[in-house]
Design an enzyme around this catalytic site. Sequence first.
Site, short mmCIF file in Angstrom:
data_model
loop_
_atom_site.label_atom_id
_atom_site.label_comp_id
_atom_site.label_asym_id
_atom_site.label_seq_id
_atom_site.Cartn_x
_atom_site.Cartn_y
_atom_site.Cartn_z
N ASP A 19 0.86 -1.17 0.00
CA ASP A 19 0.00 0.00 0.00
C ASP A 19 0.91 1.23 0.00
OD1 ASP A 19 -2.41 1.60 0.45
OD2 ASP A 19 -1.66 1.82 2.49
N ASP A 21 -0.25 5.18 0.94
CA ASP A 21 -0.55 6.15 1.99
C ASP A 21 -0.75 5.45 3.33
OD1 ASP A 21 -1.17 8.76 0.29
OD2 ASP A 21 -2.14 7.08 -0.71
N ASP A 181 -1.69 -0.94 5.92
CA ASP A 181 -1.92 -0.32 7.22
C ASP A 181 -3.38 -0.33 7.65
OD1 ASP A 181 -2.48 1.67 5.10
OD2 ASP A 181 -2.85 3.02 6.78
#
Length: 225
Positions: A19, A21, A181
């Site tokens: 991922d 961001d 995240d």
Amino acid sequence: MTALQRLFDGGLPQLVMFDLDGTLVDSVPDLAAAVDQMLMLRGRPPAGIERVRNWVGNGALVLVRRALAGSIEHAAVDEAEAQAALADFMHAYSGDHSATSVYPGVPALLNWLRARDIPLAVVTNKPERFVAPLLEEKGLGAFDWIIGGDTLPLKKPDPAGLLHVMASAGATAERSLFVGDSRNDVLAAQAAGVRVVAVSYGYNHGRPVAMENPDLLVDSLDALI
């Protein structure tokens, strides 16, 4: 033996997907600035960094809709208004990204993986047009594949992006890894049948990512090596 090797029974993955961001970079300050500019064009008060931090992760349109609603719930937002606001947000975000920072531990892991010729990919819900320039600007180097939130018809938590990269790389699910995240990242990885490492420092709508049951939780990506 490294933590990464322990995930793969002493070996190494054929493919590592990330991922963006909240995993590789903290982009919320710049995203919040663009959101606030969009809101101020509409005579609304700014949302601010902390509220935007809890709204990111589902792509630009959902972020804009949440900003217009002033809440993570956005079903009541008019679609025409959201599309007009999205255009203003995209224009604002196309500018300076100097407030976006790379998380500690990220360069060390990327360098370690590249030294071992392990293919790398980014699979993000961020619009694709912003991804490669941001990676280059922040000195994170080239990735073998980049999948943005608008690259394919479906985005995370759907596994389509991960499956697309795995097919392109010729990598099996058993030897592939996704690093993220958020709940969307864990769900996408699990649906694709790949191992998933979650970072504790990212964005997950205020919910501890440990509650999503990743295969491994780390406080810094260099903990994998």
